[in-house]
Each structure stands twice: as structure tokens, then as C-alpha cells.
Design a protein around this motif. Structure first.
Motif, PDB file in Angstrom:
ATOM      1  N   ARG A 241      -3.205  -6.488 -11.833  1.00 14.23           N
ATOM      2  CA  ARG A 241      -3.341  -6.412  -9.680  1.00 14.23           C
ATOM      3  C   ARG A 241      -1.831  -7.031  -9.319  1.00 14.23           C
ATOM      4  NH1 ARG A 241      -7.409  -5.373 -12.005  1.00 14.23           N
ATOM      5  NH2 ARG A 241      -9.372  -4.154 -11.562  1.00 14.23           N
TER       6      ARG A 241
ATOM      7  N   GLU B 192      -0.746  -8.134  -3.346  1.00 11.83           N
ATOM      8  CA  GLU B 192      -0.885  -6.957  -2.816  1.00 11.83           C
ATOM      9  C   GLU B 192      -2.986  -6.771  -2.493  1.00 11.83           C
ATOM     10  OE1 GLU B 192       1.675  -5.658  -3.563  1.00 11.83           O
ATOM     11  OE2 GLU B 192       3.760  -7.180  -2.439  1.00 11.83           O
ATOM     12  N   GLN B 193      -2.815  -6.350  -3.785  1.00 14.11           N
ATOM     13  CA  GLN B 193      -3.999  -5.772  -3.907  1.00 14.11           C
ATOM     14  C   GLN B 193      -5.401  -6.847  -3.970  1.00 14.11           C
ATOM     15  OE1 GLN B 193      -3.150  -4.225  -7.463  1.00 14.11           O
ATOM     16  NE2 GLN B 193      -4.473  -1.934  -6.947  1.00 14.11           N
ATOM     17  N   LYS B 194      -4.604  -8.665  -4.263  1.00  8.43           N
ATOM     18  CA  LYS B 194      -5.288  -9.643  -4.669  1.00  8.43           C
ATOM     19  C   LYS B 194      -5.425 -10.217  -3.037  1.00  8.43           C
ATOM     20  CE  LYS B 194      -3.298 -11.224  -8.225  1.00  8.43           C
ATOM     21  NZ  LYS B 194      -2.605 -12.347  -9.220  1.00  8.43           N
TER      22      LYS B 194
END
Length: 111
Positions: free
Chosen positions: A51, A54-56
Motif C-alpha cells: 500500500r 497516501e493510502q495508509k
């Protein structure tokens, strides 16, 4: 009843036991205002590696917002621990995710 050996009666162990009892009282809905103010939800999230940052960050923000809204705590009280695992550190039914990918690739080649 025989006395516990000295290591089990240390101040550190007693303090730890008292802290856990205090946490349990807070967790079980005690009406003590001070305990209510110290509620601190801790959420663990386990993800497969890959991931983006930005996703985290986005999932951390979304989880904090949802927990704040549903539990009535401040966002600064919400703790989220994200642990990433490689495909060889996660298995279902004794088969790691990496091995599962290998089996799928082999099946695709044969068809």
C-alpha cells in the motif's frame, strides 16, 4: 496460603496490576469522569505489503473519524497501529499468500 516469592511482589508488578485494573474499570463503563476522559481506543490493522503512504494516511484518517464519531472520543485519543506483512508472513489454511500466488500462476500457465 503461602506468600508469593519476592519477584511476584515487586512494586513494578503491583503498579502494572493496578494500571490494568484501572483500565478494565474504564473499559467496562465506569462513571468516573477522570477515567472517561482518558479512554484511548487502540486499533490494530494488518495489511499485506504494497500500500502507498497516501493510502495508509487516508485509512488512518478514515478510521480516526469513524472511531471519533461512533465512540465519542477526540481524534487525538485514537491510536491506529498498522502492521504490514509480506506474502510469506500471512497464510490461510497453512498456505502462505506467496505460495497461493505461485499456485495460481502455475494454474494459469497450464490453461
Amino acid at each position: 496460603m503461602a506468600a508469593l516469592p519476592r519477584p511476584f511482589r515487586s512494586n513494578r508488578a503491583t503498579a502494572s496490576w493496578r494500571a490494568s485494573r484501572s483500565w478494565a474499570a474504564c473499559r467496562c463503563g465506569s462513571s468516573n469522569k477522570k477515567q472517561e476522559e482518558t479512554r484511548m481506543p487502540i486499533i490494530e490493522m494488518h495489511l499485506m505489503q504494497g500500500r502507498s503512504i497516501e493510502q495508509k494516511r487516508a485509512v488512518a484518517e478514515a478510521v480516526a473519524e469513524a472511531v471519533t464519531r461512533t465512540l465519542g472520543v477526540g481524534p487525538e485519543q485514537v491510536r491506529l497501529l498498522i502492521t504490514e506483512h509480506s506474502c510469506e508472513e500471512f497464510s490461510v489454511g497453512g498456505v502462505t499468500a506467496g505460495r497461493r500466488q505461485e499456485l495460481a500462476a502455475n494454474a494459469a500457465e497450464k490453461s
